[in-house]
Design an enzyme around this catalytic site. Structure first.
Site, mmCIF file in Angstrom:
data_model
loop_
_atom_site.group_PDB
_atom_site.id
_atom_site.type_symbol
_atom_site.label_atom_id
_atom_site.label_comp_id
_atom_site.label_asym_id
_atom_site.label_seq_id
_atom_site.Cartn_x
_atom_site.Cartn_y
_atom_site.Cartn_z
ATOM 1 N N SER A 28 0.797 -1.232 0.000
ATOM 2 C CA SER A 28 0.000 0.000 0.000
ATOM 3 C C SER A 28 0.830 1.283 0.000
ATOM 4 O O SER A 28 0.304 2.366 -0.216
ATOM 5 C CB SER A 28 -0.982 -0.006 1.172
ATOM 6 O OG SER A 28 -0.357 0.403 2.356
ATOM 7 N N LYS B 78 -6.857 4.167 8.461
ATOM 8 C CA LYS B 78 -5.858 5.083 7.903
ATOM 9 C C LYS B 78 -6.365 6.524 7.909
ATOM 10 O O LYS B 78 -5.618 7.467 8.191
ATOM 11 C CB LYS B 78 -5.507 4.661 6.474
ATOM 12 C CG LYS B 78 -4.636 3.397 6.399
ATOM 13 C CD LYS B 78 -4.494 2.907 4.960
ATOM 14 C CE LYS B 78 -3.484 1.784 4.838
ATOM 15 N NZ LYS B 78 -3.396 1.252 3.447
HETATM 16 CA CA LIG Z 1 0.913 4.174 2.165
#
Ligand SMILES: [Ca+2]
Ligand SMILES: [Ca+2]
Ligand SMILES: [Ca+2]
Ligand SMILES: [Ca+2]
Ligand SMILES: [Ca+2]
Ligand SMILES: [Ca+2]
Ligand SMILES: [Ca+2]
Ligand SMILES: [Ca+2]
Ligand SMILES: [Ca+2]
Ligand SMILES: [Ca+2]
Ligand SMILES: [Ca+2]
Ligand SMILES: [Ca+2]
Lengths: 198, 198, 198, 198, 198, 198
Positions: free
Chosen positions: A95, A138
């Site tokens: 990611s 996140k």
């Molecule tokens: Ca990232």
């Protein structure tokens, strides 16, 4: 206690979003050049897949140097080192791909990274951005860290749509499909102060 | 029984603070140059993350050679070897970062390290110092070893504030944010006796 | 939710069929060239056998460059990087062989890959195509992903014959014995837009 | 049954003291040069830390060649091989450090090693000698093997003071702080018979 | 269902006999040359001992190039790649030795391999052939695959003598002692069609 | 059923004695040269310690080339490959040391190995031979294999003295202390037929 956003105004330093066993967090991708012969090295207690992200980003940049306005000789005259603090935390997964790409393009062009922006997304060799997991955690971490703008894959929009809008106040989202979208949104046209002449 | 501080007056030898299974301790980072082609090697029963600290320190120094007053040709004419006694003890973690940085800058500039000083802190590629754990145990070990001054990340000040001031008598603390703070505080302007001409 | 077919119209990007623990899926093989000395590198969380497929494909191409209309000097002037998204999924097995072969021949010839086609099959050094497993699951995944044509080893015809024809509507099957059959069916005569001059 | 001391009169062969699962023992460090490009190789079923001792010794010698009277060009014209019999016994730990240092300096200077001497102690890059464990068992083994003189770190004196003096009859102890103490005590000024011209 | 013999009429492709957990089977050794500097690479999910067989075969050929009618410069101008389909099956053991030797000699001489022949046997560096296990299972697999002639070590004759002659109908056995016996029996004098000029 | 002695009359082929889980056995060390740059490679399913024996033997030979009558340029013009049949049996331990030394000296001098001789013993870098285990089992295996003469370390004499003399009929023992004893006893002055010109 979690990290705070500092700034992205050094070439090669970009803020990413991570999802760890203890929740969401921000992380920094830091890249520097030193004289050398084109080697890529990495530190930061990184797993195989996260290291692959840096390789993919660099291969993409090499293959698309013209489009990105980078002199291809640069790749043979410098070594690139990518570090992800903090060394005590093992990190893995794809990611950080777009964060690494942004870091390396900033490094090779000496363009300034936009202020208060963070990002998360997998990259592919042909320039696509793929969705990633842990979006809710996140985003909450980004807010705590005083991030203002967030770059995500357009396929992650559905994850944002499921979050209580209350939590999203003060955040602007940019949904991207391709690497060129990422670079347009994350990098300014300006060079950093004391830009290196490559 | 624990180690005693000796002195830091050889180029490349710097006292750090460690936190092991059996409590706090001091450790020495020792670096030397030999003719070569720029290779970095390490010994001392070091784990992956601790080895990464030496790599980060060297990459930072290479990328900031001008600012540090180091002739960049030096990196191609010498090999660097970093050792951390004692070989029977496995060592790991990022907390020797600033100690390694100080050791390598002392080595490449032949500047003398300040007397009776010890330090602990993680480093990043962009020059920040990050806080580390085990502060209380490290401070007690520093005192036992007759250290007088200690360098810590400013984010570790809160850990010092929680220690009974009784235990801190005779110790001076310096809180640092950046690598340049570390080098200003830990290295003297003077060169070591019999300084190598690099 | 599963991947959708996008397109194969970039040189070096080809759609394959995979069989994972959670059922069938499509995957993309992406290859790019960068200036170099003939090294082959791979990313995508690939196991040993899947990496071997890329090696076999490249060795076959090198040994049969004339027949394939490829200037053998190309192999010494470029590095090849092969990536298989998505990094979070470990991938292994020989079944991406013909997909990798097609990707690399497209890359070295800059020929366009046929639209809406996907494939699965093991390759051998002497140019044969071998049957692979998981055909039913792969075919269903291909349909969901809107693939129109599928390339399989002729020894996999028996697996297709056992599937309810209802499920096969809208799919055309091509059964192949040799690599040359694969390339004739999967690559067009046309070059991609903005074809690289190698 | 344990080994007997033989002699140290070949350049590069030095007697050390080891502490194994079955008690104390003597061991021999054997080093030889062959034409080459400065590579260090090791055999003898050695663990990571024991291999590091040879690396530390060689790096120290390279960095202090002038002081040791060694022409630094030698390091680029020869390979060094260090062996520790007996191959069936796994060996590890830092305690052969001073034995390896003595072996390598004897090899590069072709100076004779003193008769009937054995030693044990860890080395550091800056030239200190550190104390090691298993002293009692090592001393008893040395006596059985007819060693007459023993070199130890001064910090190991306390271990000798705790041994019944009865057991120490016929043994002379030399306590050392630095590598230069070791070399003064262990090497004669004389060259070996048929000394190699390096 | 098991493999069928196809043909050996491409240079470097030879049929061997294998003994796996699920019984006997035939396998193909495939070798090709590409421009290079003498490197040997291998694929096919091979274990350490099976890889060693290819190394032994190549070292034998290099050392006996004159006797085999091979220009020794060839070894420095080409890389050799050896593959053993099928990648999903792990393979190990020394019994493919004579098959690999035959494959490589065919490759370097471009001589045609005899039709309908298969073989199994370990090789040694000095040119001997050693007996291997699983003979009964291998023979039955050879028959099912329509092999006509089989090469075995003479020490494996006793294994054939214990098989019911009924099962051996249609098979001719050749018992060999040395590599030269193998090559005389397995390779024709003729070159393959479109033989490479090396 | 165990191996039979064949002959040692090819340069580089020498008979050793091994002690395995299933009792004593003979083994062959086979070495060959091919054009190269001085690399040592090994096959035969060898463990780390057994591989070290070949390294020790080669380093000893390089360092004592003059004494052994070997032109030192040979080491830079050839690669050496050492193989120990049979690949299916894992082998380890230091006891093949003198057998490997004899094999390599025979190879580099092209001197013939004595008939009907076998040997077992560890070697050291300074040229000593050390005793090894499993003597009784090895001797019985040697007899079954029709060996006539056996080379052992003098410290293994005590093991022979404990064996019933009945079992030793027809065997001659040679006890050795140094490598030079081994080479004097094992190699003839004669060169092998068709000796290579090195
Ligand atoms: Ca990232
Ligand atoms: Ca954090
Ligand atoms: Ca300590
Ligand atoms: Ca520290
Ligand atoms: Ca998928
Ligand atoms: Ca596939
Ligand atoms: Ca011993
Ligand atoms: Ca010792
Ligand atoms: Ca099969
Ligand atoms: Ca076989
Ligand atoms: Ca045997
Ligand atoms: Ca032996």
């Amino acid at each position: 206690e979690r990290d705070k956003y500092e700034n992205n105004d050094v070439a090669g330093v970009v803020t990413g979003l991570a999802w760890t066993r203890v929740g969401g967090d921000i992380l920094f991708i830091e890249s520097i050049l030193s004289k050398g012969k084109g080697q890529l090295s990495m530190t930061g207690n990184l797993g195989k897949v996260m290291k692959e992200s840096a390789t993919i980003a660099l291969e993409y940049i090499k293959s698309n140097a013209d489009m990105l306005g980078i002199d291809p000789n640069v790749f043979e005259k410098y070594n690139v080192h990518v570090h992800v603090p903090e060394g005590a935390t093992p990190k893995d997964g794809p990611s950080a791909g777009i964060t690494m790409l942004t870091s390396l393009v900033s490094l090779f062009t000496q363009r300034k990274v936009k202020k208060s922006i963070a990002m998360t997304g997998e990259i592919t060799l042909r320039g696509k951005v793929l969705p990633v997991g842990g979006i809710k955690e996140k985003i909450l971490a980004a807010k705590r860290a005083r991030i203002k703008e967030i770059l995500l894959c357009e396929d992650n929009k559905r994850d944002i749509d499921e979050i209580n809008p209350e939590y999203l106040k003060g955040l602007t989202f940019h949904y991207v499909k391709d690497m060129s979208d990422v670079l347009d949104l994350a990098l300014t046209k300006e060079k950093v102060k004391n830009a290196k002449k490559l």
